[in-house]
Design an enzyme around this catalytic site. Structure first.
Site, short mmCIF file in Angstrom:
data_model
loop_
_atom_site.label_atom_id
_atom_site.label_comp_id
_atom_site.label_asym_id
_atom_site.label_seq_id
_atom_site.Cartn_x
_atom_site.Cartn_y
_atom_site.Cartn_z
N ASP A 103 0.82 -1.22 0.00
CA ASP A 103 0.00 0.00 0.00
C ASP A 103 0.85 1.27 0.00
O ASP A 103 0.72 2.11 -0.88
CB ASP A 103 -1.02 -0.01 1.16
CG ASP A 103 -0.40 -0.24 2.54
OD1 ASP A 103 0.82 -0.46 2.64
OD2 ASP A 103 -1.16 -0.21 3.53
N ASP A 106 6.88 4.37 3.34
CA ASP A 106 7.03 5.55 4.19
C ASP A 106 8.52 5.65 4.54
O ASP A 106 9.30 6.14 3.73
CB ASP A 106 6.11 5.33 5.41
CG ASP A 106 6.03 6.49 6.36
OD1 ASP A 106 6.78 7.46 6.21
OD2 ASP A 106 5.20 6.45 7.29
N LYS A 134 5.54 8.04 0.09
CA LYS A 134 5.81 9.26 0.88
C LYS A 134 7.32 9.49 0.83
O LYS A 134 8.03 9.20 1.80
CB LYS A 134 5.37 9.05 2.33
CG LYS A 134 3.88 8.94 2.54
CD LYS A 134 3.61 8.89 4.04
CE LYS A 134 2.16 8.68 4.32
NZ LYS A 134 1.92 8.46 5.78
N ASP A 162 -5.85 1.56 6.33
CA ASP A 162 -6.65 1.77 7.55
C ASP A 162 -6.15 2.90 8.42
O ASP A 162 -4.99 3.28 8.37
CB ASP A 162 -6.65 0.49 8.39
CG ASP A 162 -5.30 0.30 9.09
OD1 ASP A 162 -4.28 0.18 8.39
OD2 ASP A 162 -5.28 0.30 10.34
P1 IMP Z 1 7.54 2.04 6.50
O1 IMP Z 1 8.12 0.78 7.03
O2 IMP Z 1 7.86 3.22 7.40
O3 IMP Z 1 7.88 2.34 5.07
O4 IMP Z 1 5.98 1.93 6.66
C1 IMP Z 1 5.20 1.31 5.76
C2 IMP Z 1 3.95 0.78 6.41
O5 IMP Z 1 3.40 1.69 7.37
C3 IMP Z 1 2.90 0.64 5.32
O6 IMP Z 1 2.87 -0.67 4.88
C4 IMP Z 1 1.64 1.01 6.03
O7 IMP Z 1 1.02 -0.16 6.53
C5 IMP Z 1 2.03 1.86 7.19
N1 IMP Z 1 1.74 3.29 6.91
C6 IMP Z 1 2.62 4.24 6.59
N2 IMP Z 1 2.01 5.41 6.40
C7 IMP Z 1 0.69 5.19 6.60
C8 IMP Z 1 -0.48 6.02 6.51
O8 IMP Z 1 -0.43 7.23 6.23
N3 IMP Z 1 -1.67 5.40 6.75
C9 IMP Z 1 -1.77 4.08 7.07
N4 IMP Z 1 -0.71 3.27 7.15
C10 IMP Z 1 0.51 3.82 6.91
MG MG Z 2 1.41 -2.10 5.23
#
Ligand code: IMP
Ligand code: MG
Length: 185
Positions: A103, A106, A134, A162
Site C-alpha cells: 500500500d 514511508d 511518501k 486503515d
Molecule cells: P515504513 O516501514 O515506514 O515504510 O511503513 C510502511 C507501512 O506503514 C505501510 O505498509 C503502512 O502499513 C504503514 N503506513 C505508513 N504510512 C501510513 C499512513 O499514512 N496510513 C496508514 N498506514 C501507513
Molecule cells: Mg502495510
C-alpha cells in the site's frame, strides 16, 4: 468508531484517478512481464484492495500469494524498524519472477526488511509496486519499481489503507486531521 467525515482533512486521490492509474500500472506490468511466469505477492492487509484492482487490469495471468508483516512503531505511524512476519508465503520463490505489491512506502523499513528476506530465497527477479509513496519520509533506501501516486507527509486512509483498522472500505484516499481524530477504545 467516529464518523470519518469528522476527521477527514482532504481527499488526496479520487476513485477516478485511482482507477486510471491502476489501469496504467496493470498495462505497464503486463508489458514488462509478457511471456514470463510472474508471482504477485500481496502484502496484507493494506495491499488487498490495490492488488485486487491491479490484477483485474492485467492482461497476463500471474500466480498470486500473500504475506503479512507487522511493524512496531512509536506514535501514529513511525516505524521503528522491527518487522515481524505473521504469515509467510506458501510459494517457493526460488527462480521465480516476483512482484511485491504494497500500500504505502514511508520510512522504507518494512519494504527493506521484506526485500532482504525474500532475496535470500533467490528469486529470478524481485520488484516492488506501491500505491503510495511518501518520498520525503524515507529513512532507508529502497528500490520501488512502480508507484501509483506520490503523497505528502500526512497520515492517509481509504482504498484498503486503515486508520486504527477502520476506513479500508472507502473508495478514495484521504488525509486525516489529527486534531479532530479520536483514537477508538
Ligand atoms: P515504513 O516501514 O515506514 O515504510 O511503513 C510502511 C507501512 O506503514 C505501510 O505498509 C503502512 O502499513 C504503514 N503506513 C505508513 N504510512 C501510513 C499512513 O499514512 N496510513 C496508514 N498506514 C501507513
Ligand atoms: Mg502495510
Amino acid at each position: 468508531m467516529q464518523d470519518y467525515h469528522e476527521f477527514l482533512d482532504e481527499i488526496l486521490v479520487t476513485p477516478e484517478r485511482i482507477a486510471a492509474r491502476v489501469a496504467e500500472l496493470g498495462a505497464q506490468i503486463s508489458k514488462d512481464y509478457q511471456g514470463e511466469d510472474l508471482l504477485v505477492v500481496c502484502l496484507l492487509r493494506g495491499g488487498i484492495t490495490f492488488t485486487a484492482d491491479l490484477l483485474r487490469n492485467m492482461s497476463i495471468d500471474p500466480e498470486v500469494d500473500c504475506m503479512s508483516l507487522t511493524s512496531y512503531g512509536v506514535g501514529h505511524y513511525a516505524t521503528s524498524g522491527n518487522v515481524r512476519v505473521n504469515l509467510d508465503l506458501r510459494t517457493n520463490i526460488e527462480g521465480r519472477h516476483v512482484l511485491l505489491v504494497e500500500d504505502i512506502v514511508d520510512s522504507g523499513r518494512t519494504l527493506a526488511h521484506v526485500l532482504n528476506m525474500l532475496h535470500t530465497r533467490e528469486p529470478a527477479s524481485l520488484r516492488v509496486c506501491v500505491l503510495l509513496d511518501k518520498k520525503m519520509r524515507r529513512e532507508v533506501p529502497v528500490q520501488v519499481d512502480y508507484v501509483g501516486f506520490d503523497v505528502p507527509d500526512k497520515y492517509v486512509f481509504g482504498y484498503g489503507i486503515d486508520i486504527d483498522e477502520h476506513c479500508r472500505y472507502l473508495p478514495f484516499i484521504a488525509s486525516v486531521n489529527l486534531n479532530k481524530y479520536k483514537k477508538p477504545g
